[in-house]
Design a protein around this motif. Sequence first.
Motif, PDB file in Angstrom:
ATOM      1  N   UNK A   1       1.076  -1.002  -0.146  1.00  0.00           N
ATOM      2  CA  UNK A   1       0.215   0.147  -0.257  1.00  0.00           C
ATOM      3  C   UNK A   1       0.906   1.320   0.121  1.00  0.00           C
ATOM      4  N   UNK A   2       0.135   1.986  -0.818  1.00  0.00           N
ATOM      5  CA  UNK A   2       1.319   3.755  -0.766  1.00  0.00           C
ATOM      6  C   UNK A   2       0.464   4.308   0.305  1.00  0.00           C
ATOM      7  N   UNK A   3       1.400   5.676   0.682  1.00  0.00           N
ATOM      8  CA  UNK A   3       0.377   6.924   1.254  1.00  0.00           C
ATOM      9  C   UNK A   3       1.798   7.676   1.098  1.00  0.00           C
ATOM     10  N   UNK A   4       0.929   9.048   0.702  1.00  0.00           N
ATOM     11  CA  UNK A   4       1.732  10.110  -0.006  1.00  0.00           C
ATOM     12  C   UNK A   4       0.998  11.560   1.358  1.00  0.00           C
ATOM     13  N   UNK A   5       1.962  12.031   1.334  1.00  0.00           N
ATOM     14  CA  UNK A   5       2.382  13.472   1.953  1.00  0.00           C
ATOM     15  C   UNK A   5       2.028  14.383   0.792  1.00  0.00           C
ATOM     16  N   UNK A   6       0.999  15.254  -0.318  1.00  0.00           N
ATOM     17  CA  UNK A   6       2.067  16.096  -0.964  1.00  0.00           C
ATOM     18  C   UNK A   6       1.970  17.149  -0.824  1.00  0.00           C
ATOM     19  N   UNK A   7       2.895  18.178  -1.198  1.00  0.00           N
ATOM     20  CA  UNK A   7       3.257  19.492  -1.529  1.00  0.00           C
ATOM     21  C   UNK A   7       2.889  20.000   0.153  1.00  0.00           C
ATOM     22  N   UNK A   8       3.686  19.367   0.941  1.00  0.00           N
ATOM     23  CA  UNK A   8       3.287  20.204   1.619  1.00  0.00           C
ATOM     24  C   UNK A   8       4.475  21.291   2.419  1.00  0.00           C
ATOM     25  N   UNK A   9       4.570  22.812   2.314  1.00  0.00           N
ATOM     26  CA  UNK A   9       4.765  23.931   2.093  1.00  0.00           C
ATOM     27  C   UNK A   9       5.018  24.120   3.533  1.00  0.00           C
ATOM     28  N   UNK A  10       6.588  24.054   4.208  1.00  0.00           N
ATOM     29  CA  UNK A  10       7.473  24.514   5.067  1.00  0.00           C
ATOM     30  C   UNK A  10       8.234  25.880   5.276  1.00  0.00           C
ATOM     31  N   UNK A  11       8.151  26.819   5.687  1.00  0.00           N
ATOM     32  CA  UNK A  11       9.292  27.707   5.797  1.00  0.00           C
ATOM     33  C   UNK A  11      10.300  27.271   7.056  1.00  0.00           C
ATOM     34  N   UNK A  12      11.782  27.459   5.936  1.00  0.00           N
ATOM     35  CA  UNK A  12      12.475  26.895   6.514  1.00  0.00           C
ATOM     36  C   UNK A  12      14.136  27.575   6.076  1.00  0.00           C
ATOM     37  N   UNK A  13      15.194  27.571   6.923  1.00  0.00           N
ATOM     38  CA  UNK A  13      16.597  28.412   6.584  1.00  0.00           C
ATOM     39  C   UNK A  13      17.808  26.859   6.397  1.00  0.00           C
ATOM     40  N   UNK A  14      17.890  26.860   5.008  1.00  0.00           N
ATOM     41  CA  UNK A  14      18.689  25.901   4.365  1.00  0.00           C
ATOM     42  C   UNK A  14      19.069  26.459   3.767  1.00  0.00           C
TER      43      UNK A  14
END
Length: 119
Positions: free
Chosen positions: A3-16
């Motif tokens: 089975x597959x689980x997808x988390x799609x286009x999660x937008x997070x502000x970061x400092x990388x």
Amino acid sequence: MTSKIFLENLKIYGYHGVLPEENIIGTYFILNVEIHADLWKAVGTDDLNDTINYAEVNDIIHEEMKIPSKLMEHVVGRISKKIKLAFPQITFIKVRMTKTNPPMRGEMSGVSVEIEKSY
């Protein structure tokens, strides 16, 4: 069964980033995660303990994104390892991270790093 689980286009502000200003100014990153595991038991039990809790996966991603890193590869690797550690039943994981405003010449929607691993 896979089975597959997808988390799609999660937008997070970061400092990388390698440049000092990237660690000060930051930018948005888009994350996509694909997880494979045998989730057939959850089909019958309707029990969260028999599947991958994607809310916990989301929390792991957010926690790892809080830790500044020079390389997106490093962040993606940490995310992948932490998710696998939390859910040992995972047989495959793919994490893609896109920096939406890379400090480079030219117009683009982003630069991405994607790492995948089978277990």
